[in-house]
Design an enzyme around this catalytic site. Structure first.
Site, mmCIF file in Angstrom:
data_model
loop_
_atom_site.group_PDB
_atom_site.id
_atom_site.type_symbol
_atom_site.label_atom_id
_atom_site.label_comp_id
_atom_site.label_asym_id
_atom_site.label_seq_id
_atom_site.Cartn_x
_atom_site.Cartn_y
_atom_site.Cartn_z
ATOM 1 N N LYS A 52 -48.806 -15.933 37.260
ATOM 2 C CA LYS A 52 -48.090 -17.215 37.128
ATOM 3 C C LYS A 52 -47.489 -17.352 35.731
ATOM 4 C CE LYS A 52 -51.398 -19.342 40.343
ATOM 5 N NZ LYS A 52 -52.540 -20.278 40.461
ATOM 6 N N GLN A 96 -57.347 -23.664 37.357
ATOM 7 C CA GLN A 96 -57.503 -22.615 38.365
ATOM 8 C C GLN A 96 -58.868 -22.718 39.057
ATOM 9 O OE1 GLN A 96 -55.101 -20.505 39.327
ATOM 10 N NE2 GLN A 96 -56.369 -19.400 40.787
ATOM 11 N N ASP A 119 -50.341 -28.684 41.234
ATOM 12 C CA ASP A 119 -51.118 -28.082 42.323
ATOM 13 C C ASP A 119 -51.150 -28.975 43.564
ATOM 14 O OD1 ASP A 119 -52.329 -25.553 42.186
ATOM 15 O OD2 ASP A 119 -53.829 -26.251 40.745
#
Ligand code: GUN
Length: 292
Positions: A52, A96, A119
């Site tokens: 990413k 994450q 997200d």
């Protein structure tokens, strides 16, 4: 003729569109900023965050990664998130998953400013998605699956969509997305899970079958209707019982299913690249909204 849905090629299309929006922001003096927070040394998370970061840099999104030790307390993680919420350099904040045992992931996700929640895990954004509102953030993997369907010319309107898996990251938000009113959705959605009866007969009804339950090569040829579109979200590490060598496999037994499916995502090279593309697009959306 191949029946593969080329996730890398479709992701490149999205990146081209995102790059043009980044250009528009630059003309207004805004550079999108994305903060990654990674806790512990989960090897898969290291790889994912690395990919990413690389894509963000290629597109001209400023990013940084905070790497915190496995022993980090929930309290100190929440304090860092609070500081990032107030830091105008960051338009997007991504924590994450998975998080270490002892940290309540739901609480952590709920403390990210919903305007920076690229997200789409904050309850406010989950609620907006369910209500069919478009001004929130949709989780990247479900958004990527929808984008793959649309860009590969797979009709969703009236389609029987069967999703294997009811997780908060993929199954539930994908069901919310594909059941909405609208040409990119309008599906008849069934979620199949570990307590479902006769999973195989549900799967065989599907025009669109999405495997997202995290069970290596669970979907066999006998479970797929000829011509169905099969999307494999799974990433499972399995080790060969003879050699002990480990490899990654999806939730779909690809070699068996590909000849039966109308279209199918390769794995890797299907859903993964599109998930990253949607994260970049969400980050740019956050920057556009926050700088409007
Ligand atoms: N772990 C697995 N998938 C995801 C994702 O989409 N976002 C985050 N933050 N963590 C993940």
């Amino acid at each position: 003729m191949t029946n593969l849905i080329d996730g890398r090629a479709f992701a490149r299309q999205v990146h081209t569109e995102t790059a043009s929006r980044i250009g528009d922001l630059a003309r207004r003096g805004v550079q999108p900023g994305l903060l990654f927070i990674r806790v512990g040394e989960d090897p898969a998370s290291q790889v994912y965050v690395g990919m990413k970061e690389k894509k963000a840099a290629e597109l001209g999104i400023h990013s940084e990664t905070l790497v915190l030790p496995q022993s980090t307390s929930e309290q100190s993680l929440l304090e860092l998130i609070k500081a990032a919420n107030h830091d105008s350099r960051w338009h997007g904040i991504l924590v994450q998953a998975p998080l270490p045992r002892g940290i309540d992931a739901a609480r952590v996700f709920s403390q990210v400013d919903p305007r920076k929640d690229v997200d789409g895990f904050h309850p406010l954004n989950a609620g907006r998605l369910l209500l069919g509102e478009t001004d929130g953030f949709t989780p990247c993997t479900p958004a990527g699956v929808q984008e793959l369907l649309v860009r590969s010319g797979t009709p969703t309107e009236g389609a029987e969509v069967v999703i294997l898996g009811r997780g908060n990251i993929v199954g539930k938000p994908l069901a919310s997305l594909l059941m909405q009113r609208g040409t990119r959705a309008n599906g008849t959605v069934t979620i199949v899970h570990s307590a479902s009866r006769d999973i195989e007969s549900h799967c065989r009804r599907a025009d669109i079958l999405v495997a997202a339950m995290g069970a290596p090569e669970f979907v066999r040829g006998s479970m797929v209707k000829p011509g169905a579109v099969v999307i494999d979200v799974g990433v499972n590490r399995v080790s060969d019982s003879m050699t002990g060598i480990s490899r990654l496999v999806g939730d779909v037994a690809f070699a068996e299913v590909q000849p039966i499916a109308g279209k199918i995502t390769p794995n890797p090279g299907g859903v993964g690249p599109m998930t990253i593309a949607m994260l970049m697009a969400n980050t740019v959306k956050a920057a556009e909204l926050l700088s409007a």
